[in-house]
Design an enzyme around this catalytic site. Structure first.
Site, PDB file in Angstrom:
ATOM      1  N   SER B 232       0.065  -3.674  -2.357  1.00 56.78           N
ATOM      2  CA  SER B 232      -0.123  -3.637  -3.815  1.00 56.78           C
ATOM      3  C   SER B 232       1.116  -4.005  -4.615  1.00 56.78           C
ATOM      4  CB  SER B 232      -0.589  -2.261  -4.303  1.00 56.78           C
ATOM      5  OG  SER B 232      -1.791  -1.902  -3.711  1.00 56.78           O
ATOM      6  N   SER B 270      -4.104  -5.620  -1.274  1.00 62.30           N
ATOM      7  CA  SER B 270      -3.054  -5.454  -2.271  1.00 62.30           C
ATOM      8  C   SER B 270      -3.670  -5.205  -3.640  1.00 62.30           C
ATOM      9  CB  SER B 270      -2.179  -6.712  -2.308  1.00 62.30           C
ATOM     10  OG  SER B 270      -1.053  -6.506  -3.120  1.00 62.30           O
ATOM     11  N   ASP B 272      -3.403  -5.230  -7.176  1.00 62.37           N
ATOM     12  CA  ASP B 272      -2.459  -5.887  -8.072  1.00 62.37           C
ATOM     13  C   ASP B 272      -2.908  -5.744  -9.522  1.00 62.37           C
ATOM     14  OD1 ASP B 272      -0.981  -6.701  -5.809  1.00 62.37           O
ATOM     15  OD2 ASP B 272      -2.367  -8.363  -5.503  1.00 62.37           O
TER      16      ASP B 272
END
Lengths: 366, 366, 366, 366
Positions: B232, B270, B272
């Site tokens: 992330s 991830s 984001d």
């Protein structure tokens, strides 16, 4: 030549055999290029997901809107229903409705569609008004039909063709570009293909080299030197992976990141749209469904990362191909847009060691 | 040292005086760093938009979700109402609720908030479980209060501090990084500042140089060599430009493009997120409104492109700073993550002419 | 008694056997109700999609945000990944983080989750601060665990229980309500169940009768008479139909339309969220996937309309049940909120022929 | 007559003087109605926000997509830029591109637009193929121009006119309907006007009375009796309140809730879109901006609830007007759709005390 022909190798994944969107099995591309007199510099590009009647056999599809300053048509239905029911057509901004109307002509006339009374025409566009007499709306219905009929698999024409005839990108002549990636077998072995219509600005970067700055041609460089930052970019993504529309949307989104790799940042005036579809045969949506449910395969979320990487790499290379394959063009009001100066560019790339990067480590998992 | 200290100049715009999010007037940052025993490697970072009571004087704000695989809290209200009413706190994934609860403690106790019964706590997170005993949820309420009380303007600590204490990025130790850009006067002279908590993978690229491949450390390189692709990234964006929440969302979105410039593609795992706010004083939203309408200034859409470029550049540099300022760290289960090897990296950058690019043409419009 | 016990039959579809969300096979509901002293009037409600380890066997899920003025947690990951990996907990606004933290305790401690380092806790909330000492955050971790352990199938307690203990709706005491619908066999025979935490205002309408106006109790009636228009509504939707997350989102969206049927319009201060999940066994998402793709069943878009109708009807009736099952409650600062006056209400319903509408034509396709 | 002429008073707020979208100052509406031979039953409706050159003086605007199964054009740019730069045109599904093309003709030819090379044509549609030879695409460019030229303030024609000529709603003949609401002075005194093109199904309810069931005409009633559940609904919303595009989007969303009040649930095949714009003069967006920022007034979030109620009420009444003002129509293949049987309907309404509800308490705050 294409970027790769000059020794520009981007990314760590392998390409498909044609390094084109047509590497995804069944996908074909057709162009109609209109160059007439002093000021007609436009055209149509058709991306056809499969050779059948697409309305009767729809494909899973999704949209990502990077910057919605554009006039693409057909977006909301693709998002709502998760499928695409016409070929995708690209053209110039002011011709989009006329092209959509011609696409309706084509779809309604297909054998098997005699009773169809609703079709979601997918038409994308960018603004080629810097070279083209865009107000004249010179694309006609027959040009649309020709692009559809011309569609073929294998090599794809790039540069000043079809919907890219009159476009500009990153300070130079832009146009159509395409590229593909194939995943390692251990990651599913899927193919991802990308086709772009490039027409936007920024600070040109090629495989990491600051080409725009070396050539004194970039956004905000000098208020006395005109630079076209706006314009738009259409990005068409095909894959044979069995993806849900949700994961197709996630895939489409990653193409936006590739802008950074060529030095673009999605300026206010650039309508940037990505459309992704899957050709995986079992997951097609039949208009005349045989049962209430479809049985489909759905790739796990956890398997998406290699596909994300693939679309990111292929978009970057498709954008580069659109530049490398374009040529100088003079258009409306005598304005000329120069193609990327290949020789100088290669010198810059050499200086920055941006050539022959295929000798660096690649993905080893094939 | 920071990226710029080593001669790494990214982009064509000038930085603010501290090259930090705190260059946006009124913004302060505080950290609590927790390094205890063998396995506590985590912390809290607070980004405070202004020194007043933020609940009583909210700031225009927006969210962009690049990849929503994360546990950030407070997103939907910011999107719906277009404002931010608490400082932004960053921490580790499993501590996010506890940190949000402590933020409520803090907000409810502020003078003037005695009757407040609803607060939208904004807490972001990334997963530092590779080095930190994340299941232990070692961040406590007092750590949150300390980060808020420590918040100060001027220089910002980077690397293994606060919420970046235990994070990893692009194959090396990540952490907190920050950067800023100032627009030319002719473009408004606005400042944009970015702070990141970096914790993701890809194929590291620095100012165009393929550092990850040169160092044999990248995603998909080798199935026998572990590489952490997921994790992330939180991106906090501040500006003094008078932006509507709509244009703040557009601004936030451009930070996603910067991923490409460092070699990231927003992998499946991830989470984001970008959060942008404006400190422009006249546009604040008073909880106790004096009238039914606010009179505000709103920057035209057409003026956004330089700001888009600024956030793109500053995000890239903030990500680089998070790597350059991080240090080797050993954590849970004896696992160690190495910092970017500075010497080798600089050799690579030299080879690829990625240093001293400030000698290339810059934006001339200042 | 519930609405139907009084002769209030809404809609044209049949209910499930309990007329509750628990009619969807495998779904259970548990409450912890906190009524202490003069001012603690709150609680927790847990909706559990199946009896297994939900993190290890996730269910397809989606979110619809009607009005995002709320503090629900866990939304972005459900949207991104299309699944739910914890039970859904409902509580009061200021307790949401603490409840999320306790849910993490619970999930991390489940057998099989010993190595889990990332959990997306789904917690919804509404503001019960009109009756409850909400600033005191009286819900504690043990209350959360109790609600989860109390969860059972069959009849569901309604009214002043769990997360609905202190809520208000449409001028009267609100709370928890539930209802269900079963489709005709020709339409798949699927079950849709809804559970609501009602806490909002409007102009109360019951089965078409203008009850709020007849009782002189509605929004904007009289500036001298206080009326609580804001507050929020959580809507939890379960179905056994094999739906993609996209169609679950579309299903969730239809619950918003039911607001009109009870006289609500989603006021500015009402955080209105719907969460839908499917219990269809074959479509579960295993955290430890056995293969890269799942083979799933996916109901066609064209089959969705009866499900849309079902969720619309069930939401209306769940909202009515939350009113009919609630009771007078006195809380913080001595304030009392009266339950809907059943006798008067039934007189009004009789006047408007809103009773015994099951004698009107129903769906005949069963 | 209109609903109100028959004693059907919905809601608690007052209407504007014409009870039409044209009550919002400056807004005009024009129709072209095409009824030719046996099978042409279609048309165009133009909603014009102000009398000037809309491209040069854009209005703040927003979109809400209830159900995106439709072919509306122009949505993404309105969402991205927050403004509307053409009149809104409504027509039939398959004519949407042709109508958009004609709208481009019109816009490009306006004095002052000589150099315009990009226009975002806003065209909405519903499918009138049940009565109209929709495959024939009988709307031509001149019909579009006529609708624009016919646009006038004051009374608005309703029922089988313009884009509503061949539409059907809730089992009967639908069409164009309009209504408005004026807020109490204490709530700002703003006007909200709504115009609908109704073409969808459900279980007709009028002011709470179950008319569809009493008339044995509703969705799912009987598989042997055809019932058109799908079709779509366009909802155009105008207001003179000084709203940001974010609050315009929130306003647009509330129109969706009104579906419940007439017995609709947004079936799978119904493309339901709302478009809202503000005519507040100070907030217009000049294409040739005089400065980099606009100074505007922005209504506080907390002031939105009365406007939400207004759009909810006005949408319900506009939908009813579209039914009450429609007339029997025979079209393609000899198919006939009956208008709502007024006499029987009024008997039903009387039975359910759904008439003269203006004698019930209204909003007292005027």
């Amino acid at each position: 030549g294409r970027a790769r022909d000059f020794g520009i190798f981007t990314g760590i994944l392998k390409t498909g055999s044609n390094n084109a969107i047509t590497d995804v099995n069944g996908v074909s591309v057709g162009h109609t290029t209109l160059i007439k007199g002093d000021s007609v510099r436009t055209g149509v590009t058709a991306i056809v997901p499969h050779a059948g009647n697409l309305f009767q056999e729809k494909v899973p599809a999704a949209i990502y809107v990077g910057n919605g300053f554009g006039k693409s048509m057909g977006l909301s239905q693709i998002k709502e229903l998760g499928n695409l029911e016409t070929p995708i057509l690209l053209t110039n901004t002011l011709n989009a409705p006329l092209v959509a109307n011609a696409l309706l002509d084509y779809m309604l006339a297909l054998p098997g569609n005699e009773n169809v009374r609703s079709v979601n025409a997918m038409v994308g566009e960018t603004n080629d008004g810097g070279l083209n007499d865009i107000r004249g709306r010179h694309v006609k219905a027959e040009d649309v039909i020709n692009a559809l009929k011309n569609a073929k698999s294998g090599n794809v024409e790039e540069g000043n063709v079809g919907a890219g005839t009159g476009t500009e990108a990153l300070g130079f002549k832009g146009g159509i570009g395409t590229s593909s990636r194939v995943l390692p077998k251990s990651k599913g072995g899927y193919t991802v293909g990308v086709l772009v219509q490039s027409n936007f600005g920024g600070v040109l970067q090629i495989n990491g080299a600051p080409v725009g700055r070396e050539l004194n041609n970039f956004y905000l460089m000098d208020k006395n030197k005109p630079y076209k930052a706006d314009g738009s970019c259409m990005i068409i993504i095909a894959t044979d992976a069995p993806l849900s529309d949700r994961n197709l949307e996630r895939l489409a989104k990653r193409s936006y990141i590739a802008f950074g790799n060529v030095g673009a940042f999605s300026s206010n005036g650039s309508g940037d749209y990505a459309i992704a579809f899957s050709t995986y045969a079992k997951n097609r949506i039949f208009h005349q469904a045989k049962s209430a449910t479809r049985n489909i395969d759905d790739l796990n979320n956890d398997e998406m990362s290699p596909l994300f990487m693939a679309v990111w790499e292929a978009t970057e290379e498709a954008l580069l191909n659109s530049l490398f394959m374009a040529q100088d063009l003079k258009g409306i009001n005598g304005r000329e847009v120069k193609a990327l100066p290949i020789k100088k560019t290669l010198e810059i790339l050499k200086k920055y060691k941006a050539l022959e990067q295929n000798k660096l480590p690649m993905a080893l998992e094939y």
